[in-house]
Design a protein around this motif. Structure first.
Motif, PDB file in Angstrom:
ATOM      1  N   GLN A 116      19.786 -13.591  35.963  1.00 14.25           N
ATOM      2  CA  GLN A 116      19.513 -12.692  37.090  1.00 14.25           C
ATOM      3  C   GLN A 116      19.320 -13.486  38.386  1.00 14.25           C
ATOM      4  O   GLN A 116      19.914 -13.160  39.418  1.00 14.25           O
ATOM      5  N   ILE A 117      18.535 -14.550  38.315  1.00 17.67           N
ATOM      6  CA  ILE A 117      18.254 -15.354  39.510  1.00 17.67           C
ATOM      7  C   ILE A 117      19.540 -16.023  40.020  1.00 17.67           C
ATOM      8  O   ILE A 117      19.862 -15.968  41.208  1.00 17.67           O
ATOM      9  N   LYS A 118      20.293 -16.627  39.110  1.00 16.06           N
ATOM     10  CA  LYS A 118      21.490 -17.367  39.528  1.00 16.06           C
ATOM     11  C   LYS A 118      22.560 -16.440  40.109  1.00 16.06           C
ATOM     12  O   LYS A 118      23.199 -16.767  41.110  1.00 16.06           O
ATOM     13  N   LEU A 119      22.761 -15.271  39.503  1.00 17.17           N
ATOM     14  CA  LEU A 119      23.767 -14.344  40.038  1.00 17.17           C
ATOM     15  C   LEU A 119      23.321 -13.803  41.399  1.00 17.17           C
ATOM     16  O   LEU A 119      24.137 -13.622  42.295  1.00 17.17           O
ATOM     17  N   ALA A 120      22.013 -13.579  41.542  1.00 19.25           N
ATOM     18  CA  ALA A 120      21.497 -13.110  42.836  1.00 19.25           C
ATOM     19  C   ALA A 120      21.722 -14.171  43.903  1.00 19.25           C
ATOM     20  O   ALA A 120      22.084 -13.864  45.042  1.00 19.25           O
ATOM     21  N   GLN A 121      21.542 -15.446  43.523  1.00 22.39           N
ATOM     22  CA  GLN A 121      21.780 -16.533  44.492  1.00 22.39           C
ATOM     23  C   GLN A 121      23.257 -16.617  44.854  1.00 22.39           C
ATOM     24  O   GLN A 121      23.632 -16.842  45.996  1.00 22.39           O
ATOM     25  N   MET A 122      24.123 -16.412  43.875  1.00 22.68           N
ATOM     26  CA  MET A 122      25.565 -16.511  44.115  1.00 22.68           C
ATOM     27  C   MET A 122      26.086 -15.385  45.001  1.00 22.68           C
ATOM     28  O   MET A 122      26.894 -15.595  45.883  1.00 22.68           O
ATOM     29  N   TYR A 123      25.624 -14.169  44.703  1.00 19.72           N
ATOM     30  CA  TYR A 123      26.261 -13.007  45.352  1.00 19.72           C
ATOM     31  C   TYR A 123      25.346 -12.232  46.299  1.00 19.72           C
ATOM     32  O   TYR A 123      25.778 -11.274  46.922  1.00 19.72           O
ATOM     33  N   GLY A 124      24.078 -12.606  46.340  1.00 19.01           N
ATOM     34  CA  GLY A 124      23.194 -11.969  47.318  1.00 19.01           C
ATOM     35  C   GLY A 124      22.547 -10.675  46.858  1.00 19.01           C
ATOM     36  O   GLY A 124      21.831 -10.053  47.627  1.00 19.01           O
TER      37      GLY A 124
END
Ligand SMILES: [Zn+2]
Length: 291
Positions: A105-113
């Motif tokens: 969840q954290i990494k995808l949020a960082q990637m795509y906002g």
């Protein structure tokens, strides 16, 4: 006054979602985009599929493609683990599952906002114990079992699927669509990639059956038999519809209709279609309209 919250957007009879797993089949992704774009130009119906993203599979080049597709509205995404090597089941250490659920969840949020709302468990074998961990982070999980989802009876962490396979004929794909229309159900089709060759690694769908299936879906979307939507859109819509109600009162300028939704406002902001005396209105959770 006759009012109801429609089962699906625009009072369609059924819903259909494409989910493309893993996020690493470059050429296939470009083709699906061209096909979806062609359908939009021909019919005005915009397909939005969901990409189930495995964090470690997304190369910088792949990310550029996804950025474009998310931006243009042909795809959104859900979480599909960090490495794909995890089973959400009782044999996996609890801390390992928490770590994957949280970090994906954290990494995808960082990637795509933006935070992924839903999860798709990789591989097979996930079970109720694993889904109970995912519940701490996501609002739904797609699992691999072959079934049509019926609103009101959906197990939100065990969403049923229809799996694309190279050996399937166009008739099998269209029969699945006919069945959801007949049953008023929601089908989530799992795809990995589409191919112009005869390779069935990880379940592919032939380019030709995919094009024909999309044309059939578009025709059924035009006639309002099917709402073609992303998995996330269907989850939001159906969960909101399940828990919302309408309040109606006389106001100064007319009758006020409010869509009362008790769910978390930060997440649940998808408009529902409400039918009022035969007319359709899109109303956001906790919004009031005057009719
Ligand atoms: Zn996968």
């Amino acid at each position: 006054m006759n009012t109801k919250i429609c089962k699906y957007k625009n009072n369609a009879k059924s819903a259909f979602s494409f989910v493309f797993d893993d996020g690493c089949y470059g050429e296939s992704t470009e083709w699906t985009y061209e096909i979806f774009k062609g359908i939009f130009e021909k019919t005005g119906i915009k397909f939005k599929a969901t990409s189930a993203q495995t964090v470690s599979f997304i190369s910088p080049n792949m990310k550029k493609i996804w950025d474009k597709l998310f931006d243009e509205g042909y795809y959104d995404y859900c979480a599909h683990s960090i490495t794909h090597c995890i089973c959400y089941c009782k044999n996996t250490p609890v801390e390992e599952m928490h770590k994957d659920a949280r970090e994906t969840q954290i990494k995808l949020a960082q990637m795509y906002g933006s935070k992924p709302l839903t999860y798709a468990t990789p591989g097979g074998g996930s079970d109720e114990f694993g889904w109970s961990i995912l519940k701490n982070y996501y609002i739904a999980n797609r699992n691999g079992n072959d079934k049509i989802n019926i609103p009101g009876e959906i197990d939100w962490f065990n969403i049923g699927t229809f799996t694309a396979m190279l050996k399937r004929t166009t008739e099998e794909y269209t029969a699945n669509i006919d069945e959801i229309i007949e049953k008023g159900g929601w089908s989530v089709q799992v795809n990995h990639w589409i191919t112009k060759k005869e390779e069935d690694k990880f379940h592919s769908q032939s380019y030709d059956t995919f094009v024909k299936e999309c044309d059939y879906l578009a025709e059924k979307a035009v006639s309002k038999d099917v709402w073609v939507c992303s998995m996330n859109e269907a989850v939001l819509y159906l969960q909101e519809a399940e828990s919302s109600s309408l309040t109606i009162k006389d106001g100064e300028k007319g009758t006020e209709v409010t869509l009362v939704c008790p769910l978390d406002k930060e997440i649940y902001n998808y408009p529902l279609t409400v039918e009022i005396d035969g007319k359709l209105y899109d109303i956001k959770p906790n919004e009031t309209i005057v009719v």
